[in-house]
Design a protein around this motif. Structure first.
Motif, PDB file in Angstrom:
ATOM      1  N   PHE A  90       0.729  -1.142  -0.157  1.00  9.98           N
ATOM      2  CA  PHE A  90       0.332   0.157  -0.305  1.00  9.98           C
ATOM      3  C   PHE A  90       1.078   1.280   0.341  1.00  9.98           C
ATOM      4  CE2 PHE A  90      -2.601  -3.186   2.120  1.00  9.98           C
ATOM      5  CZ  PHE A  90      -4.084  -2.897   0.789  1.00  9.98           C
ATOM      6  N   SER A  91       2.115   0.982   0.681  1.00 12.19           N
ATOM      7  CA  SER A  91       2.765   2.540   0.953  1.00 12.19           C
ATOM      8  C   SER A  91       3.547   2.910  -0.403  1.00 12.19           C
ATOM      9  CB  SER A  91       3.641   2.384   1.897  1.00 12.19           C
ATOM     10  OG  SER A  91       4.126   1.152   1.345  1.00 12.19           O
ATOM     11  N   ALA A  92       3.966   0.990  -0.883  1.00  9.99           N
ATOM     12  CA  ALA A  92       4.259   1.949  -2.650  1.00  9.99           C
ATOM     13  C   ALA A  92       3.633   1.909  -2.922  1.00  9.99           C
ATOM     14  CB  ALA A  92       5.347   0.883  -2.633  1.00  9.99           C
ATOM     15  N   LEU A  93       2.245   1.790  -3.733  1.00  9.79           N
ATOM     16  CA  LEU A  93       1.230   2.407  -4.526  1.00  9.79           C
ATOM     17  C   LEU A  93       0.551   3.542  -4.103  1.00  9.79           C
ATOM     18  CD1 LEU A  93      -1.395  -1.004  -4.770  1.00  9.79           C
ATOM     19  CD2 LEU A  93       0.145  -0.001  -6.323  1.00  9.79           C
ATOM     20  N   TRP A  94       1.026   4.541  -2.508  1.00 12.04           N
ATOM     21  CA  TRP A  94       0.613   5.580  -2.494  1.00 12.04           C
ATOM     22  C   TRP A  94       1.183   6.617  -2.738  1.00 12.04           C
ATOM     23  CZ3 TRP A  94      -4.137   7.821  -1.288  1.00 12.04           C
ATOM     24  CH2 TRP A  94      -5.376   6.987  -0.504  1.00 12.04           C
ATOM     25  N   ARG A  95       2.500   6.287  -2.680  1.00 11.70           N
ATOM     26  CA  ARG A  95       3.778   7.121  -3.172  1.00 11.70           C
ATOM     27  C   ARG A  95       4.321   7.225  -4.389  1.00 11.70           C
ATOM     28  NH1 ARG A  95       7.479   4.024  -1.471  1.00 11.70           N
ATOM     29  NH2 ARG A  95       8.723   3.172  -3.085  1.00 11.70           N
ATOM     30  N   ILE A  96       3.675   6.320  -5.164  1.00  7.88           N
ATOM     31  CA  ILE A  96       3.152   6.342  -6.980  1.00  7.88           C
ATOM     32  C   ILE A  96       2.631   7.267  -6.983  1.00  7.88           C
ATOM     33  CG2 ILE A  96       2.928   5.122  -8.692  1.00  7.88           C
ATOM     34  CD1 ILE A  96       4.996   2.630  -7.806  1.00  7.88           C
ATOM     35  N   ARG A  97       1.268   7.380  -6.454  1.00  7.55           N
ATOM     36  CA  ARG A  97       0.286   8.019  -6.826  1.00  7.55           C
ATOM     37  C   ARG A  97       0.916   9.672  -6.754  1.00  7.55           C
ATOM     38  NH1 ARG A  97      -4.413  10.631  -4.343  1.00  7.55           N
ATOM     39  NH2 ARG A  97      -6.941   9.835  -5.950  1.00  7.55           N
ATOM     40  N   ARG A  98       0.988   9.467  -5.410  1.00  8.47           N
ATOM     41  CA  ARG A  98       1.921  10.885  -4.729  1.00  8.47           C
ATOM     42  C   ARG A  98       2.675  11.625  -5.792  1.00  8.47           C
ATOM     43  NH1 ARG A  98       3.678   9.962  -0.519  1.00  8.47           N
ATOM     44  NH2 ARG A  98       5.691  10.188  -0.778  1.00  8.47           N
ATOM     45  N   GLU A  99       2.853  10.511  -6.673  1.00  9.18           N
ATOM     46  CA  GLU A  99       4.372  10.932  -7.345  1.00  9.18           C
ATOM     47  C   GLU A  99       3.478  11.533  -8.745  1.00  9.18           C
ATOM     48  OE1 GLU A  99       7.271   8.738  -7.390  1.00  9.18           O
ATOM     49  OE2 GLU A  99       8.010   9.058  -5.442  1.00  9.18           O
ATOM     50  N   GLY A 100       2.858  11.013  -9.237  1.00  6.07           N
ATOM     51  CA  GLY A 100       2.325  10.973  -9.876  1.00  6.07           C
ATOM     52  C   GLY A 100       2.825  10.171 -11.585  1.00  6.07           C
ATOM     53  N   VAL A 101       1.227  10.515 -12.375  1.00  4.20           N
ATOM     54  CA  VAL A 101       2.216   8.328 -13.364  1.00  4.20           C
ATOM     55  C   VAL A 101       1.051   9.228 -14.576  1.00  4.20           C
ATOM     56  CG1 VAL A 101       0.742   7.210 -11.682  1.00  4.20           C
ATOM     57  CG2 VAL A 101       2.257   5.848 -14.091  1.00  4.20           C
ATOM     58  N   ASP A 102       0.897   8.700 -15.782  1.00  7.83           N
ATOM     59  CA  ASP A 102       0.019   8.973 -16.407  1.00  7.83           C
ATOM     60  C   ASP A 102      -0.647   6.855 -17.196  1.00  7.83           C
ATOM     61  OD1 ASP A 102       0.674  11.060 -17.688  1.00  7.83           O
ATOM     62  OD2 ASP A 102       3.060  10.513 -18.149  1.00  7.83           O
ATOM     63  N   ILE A 103       0.210   6.216 -17.018  1.00 10.13           N
ATOM     64  CA  ILE A 103       0.084   5.209 -16.873  1.00 10.13           C
ATOM     65  C   ILE A 103      -0.106   4.147 -15.894  1.00 10.13           C
ATOM     66  CG2 ILE A 103      -0.496   2.837 -18.612  1.00 10.13           C
ATOM     67  CD1 ILE A 103      -0.989   5.190 -20.246  1.00 10.13           C
ATOM     68  N   VAL A 104      -1.019   3.309 -15.252  1.00  9.56           N
ATOM     69  CA  VAL A 104      -1.053   2.101 -14.263  1.00  9.56           C
ATOM     70  C   VAL A 104      -1.469   1.143 -15.212  1.00  9.56           C
ATOM     71  CG1 VAL A 104      -1.915   0.644 -12.415  1.00  9.56           C
ATOM     72  CG2 VAL A 104      -1.903   3.546 -12.440  1.00  9.56           C
ATOM     73  N   HIS A 105      -0.298   0.077 -15.358  1.00 10.57           N
ATOM     74  CA  HIS A 105       0.051  -0.832 -16.388  1.00 10.57           C
ATOM     75  C   HIS A 105      -0.399  -2.377 -15.896  1.00 10.57           C
ATOM     76  CE1 HIS A 105       1.209  -2.967 -19.877  1.00 10.57           C
ATOM     77  NE2 HIS A 105       0.087  -3.941 -20.060  1.00 10.57           N
ATOM     78  N   VAL A 106      -1.162  -2.832 -15.184  1.00 15.05           N
ATOM     79  CA  VAL A 106      -1.348  -3.817 -14.317  1.00 15.05           C
ATOM     80  C   VAL A 106      -1.906  -5.355 -15.729  1.00 15.05           C
ATOM     81  CG1 VAL A 106      -2.796  -5.284 -12.642  1.00 15.05           C
ATOM     82  CG2 VAL A 106      -2.604  -2.719 -12.632  1.00 15.05           C
ATOM     83  N   HIS A 107      -0.711  -6.521 -14.625  1.00 12.66           N
ATOM     84  CA  HIS A 107      -0.308  -7.720 -15.477  1.00 12.66           C
ATOM     85  C   HIS A 107      -0.934  -8.681 -15.007  1.00 12.66           C
ATOM     86  CE1 HIS A 107       3.021  -6.078 -18.485  1.00 12.66           C
ATOM     87  NE2 HIS A 107       3.317  -5.808 -16.965  1.00 12.66           N
ATOM     88  N   ALA A 108      -2.165  -9.221 -15.004  1.00 14.19           N
ATOM     89  CA  ALA A 108      -2.992  -9.972 -14.716  1.00 14.19           C
ATOM     90  C   ALA A 108      -3.222 -11.534 -15.487  1.00 14.19           C
ATOM     91  CB  ALA A 108      -4.045  -9.662 -15.138  1.00 14.19           C
ATOM     92  N   PRO A 109      -3.438 -12.823 -14.494  1.00 16.56           N
ATOM     93  CA  PRO A 109      -4.269 -12.302 -12.776  1.00 16.56           C
ATOM     94  C   PRO A 109      -3.139 -12.050 -11.843  1.00 16.56           C
ATOM     95  CG  PRO A 109      -4.427 -14.827 -14.110  1.00 16.56           C
ATOM     96  CD  PRO A 109      -3.434 -13.907 -14.775  1.00 16.56           C
ATOM     97  N   ASN A 110      -4.028 -11.465 -11.267  1.00 15.30           N
ATOM     98  CA  ASN A 110      -3.235 -11.173  -9.910  1.00 15.30           C
ATOM     99  C   ASN A 110      -3.266 -10.638  -8.520  1.00 15.30           C
ATOM    100  OD1 ASN A 110      -1.006  -9.096  -8.598  1.00 15.30           O
ATOM    101  ND2 ASN A 110      -0.288  -8.525 -10.269  1.00 15.30           N
ATOM    102  N   PRO A 111      -4.433 -11.247  -8.396  1.00 20.11           N
ATOM    103  CA  PRO A 111      -5.836 -11.090  -6.859  1.00 20.11           C
ATOM    104  C   PRO A 111      -4.615  -9.849  -6.155  1.00 20.11           C
ATOM    105  CG  PRO A 111      -5.380 -13.207  -7.506  1.00 20.11           C
ATOM    106  CD  PRO A 111      -3.703 -12.742  -8.369  1.00 20.11           C
TER     107      PRO A 111
END
Length: 411
Positions: A90-111
């Motif tokens: 969670f802290s890793a994802l919040w940090r990225i959200r705070r810094e800003g990103v254009d594309i979030v590319h999820v590789h699934a399946p990924n529960p």
């Protein structure tokens, strides 16, 4: 400002696996094209021990740079039905959200990743690569499908590894025109231009095990069809080299004993990159008898083709396996679950060096034209441009850059 991309994957090399290799190759190739790329994944390494298949195993969080790709490996404490317990995610994802990103590319399946994202406000434009359907894990599927459906409906694009796979996937059919094909690609250089060490390892394998040599590469799991391979070996000449490990290894060893081929089954375990290239060089053909749609593509087929190695694969309905290596072009395609057909195709290749050479040459050509990393990366950036120009961005660029800071503690 360069395009800012964040790949969210299960694991990342040196963890083995087709999805892992694809994530790394795509991220590196996008950096080479000028993008700002980072990856967040689970750390599989427990002090030099691979914790991938362990239920209880603690790994640390690690920050690295991989050929220009910023990699965050979050620590995990346990894994249940492929769901990893990772408090620091969670802290890793919040940090990225705070810094800003254009594309979030999820590789699934990924529960694991989808569960974490469901507890956060959306950020960036969401793109998902649907590598494979969840098929066998029925308990996981029941819990995972609503989460999958929610994020796929939110995504600007849902990418499949082949057009063939889309027609048989409920998840992809549900998203309609948002489903597009992005075939996987590799850096062909190590396979097309093997090092002296790779060539020496190939000679070592030939000297120790003779000819013909059949090769299997990948995790030893149910949909790889290695039970079919063991049965076929009782009807085929030569030895079968298996690169990889997994939960079915003990069962396959016992099966080989019952079939009387244990002495012709060679378990090479995990090889380093040069040794793997050497294994492709030493082999007569790659055996790829997958028998389920858990095998959506088969990246090791591309590695074999780039090495000039013919592939014997199977026609898995609504899977990209037979699309990657075409019957009569780069190898031979046989029916699923047919040891006799696998043995017959092997006899044919072993007895016809001209056929092996022709298939090997066309395999190299197909790998270069369709599955090179630069081709894949260029296609991916074109898809991102399409996604960013559409109406699916969950948060505008200005809002992403000027949004209120969110502390890690609030996650």
């Amino acid at each position: 400002m360069p395009l800012r991309i964040c790949h969210l994957g299960k694991f990342y090399p040196p963890a083995r696996g087709g999805i892992e290799s694809h994530t790394q190759t795509l991220a590196r190739a996008q950096v080479a094209l000028g993008a700002d790329v980072r990856v967040v994944c689970v750390n599989h390494d427990m002090g030099g021990v691979d914790a991938t298949w362990r239920i209880i195993a603690s790994t640390p969080s690690v920050e690295e740079v991989d050929e220009g790709v910023r990699v965050t490996r979050v620590g995990r404490h346990a894994s249940f039905s492929r769901f990893d317990v990772c408090p620091s995610l969670f802290s890793a994802l919040w940090r990225i959200r705070r810094e800003g990103v254009d594309i979030v590319h999820v590789h699934a399946p990924n529960p694991t990743i989808f569960s974490a994202l469901s507890l956060m406000p959306p950020f960036g434009t969401l793109v998902v690569t649907h590598h494979a359907d969840v098929v066998k894990q029925r308990v996981l599927l029941k819990a995972y499908r609503p989460v999958e459906s929610f994020f796929y409906s939110r995504a600007a694009l849902v990418l499949s590894t082949s057009d063939d796979y889309i027609g048989g996937s409920e998840a992809l059919l549900r998203v309609g025109s948002k489903a597009k094909a992005l075939p996987l690609g590799i850096d062909r250089t190590p396979f097309a231009e093997p090092t002296p060490r790779a060539r020496a390892f190939a000679e070592k394998l030939r000297a120790e095990h003779g000819s013909p040599l059949w090769l299997s590469v990948g995790r030893v799991i149910y949909y790889k069809g290695l039970d079919v391979a063991v049965d076929a070996l009782s009807q085929a000449p030569g030895k079968l080299l298996i690169v990889g490990s997994g939960p079915m290894e003990t069962e396959l060893r016992q099966r080989a004993e019952r079939r009387g081929v244990a002495d012709r089954l060679v378990w090479l375990g995990r090889l380093d990159d040069e040794e793997l290239v050497g294994a492709y060089l030493a082999a007569t053909a790659l055996w790829f008898p997958s028998n389920g749609r858990g095998e959506g593509f088969g990246l090791t087929q591309v590695e074999a083709m780039a090495s000039g190695l013919p592939v014997i694969n199977t026609h898995v309905p609504h899977s990209g396996v037979a699309y990657v290596s075409r019957d009569g072009v780069s190898g031979i395609t046989i029916p699923m679950n047919d040891p006799a057909a696998l043995a017959a195709a092997s006899h044919r290749l072993a007895a016809d060096p001209d056929l092996r050479r022709q298939l090997g040459e066309r395999a190299r050509e197909r790998a270069a034209a369709e599955f090179d990393e630069r081709v894949m990366a260029s296609r991916s950036l074109a898809y991102y441009a399409e996604a960013l120009g559409g109406t699916h961005s969950t948060d505008g660029p200005a809002a992403r850059r000027a949004g209120p800071p969110v502390s890690d503690a609030s996650a």
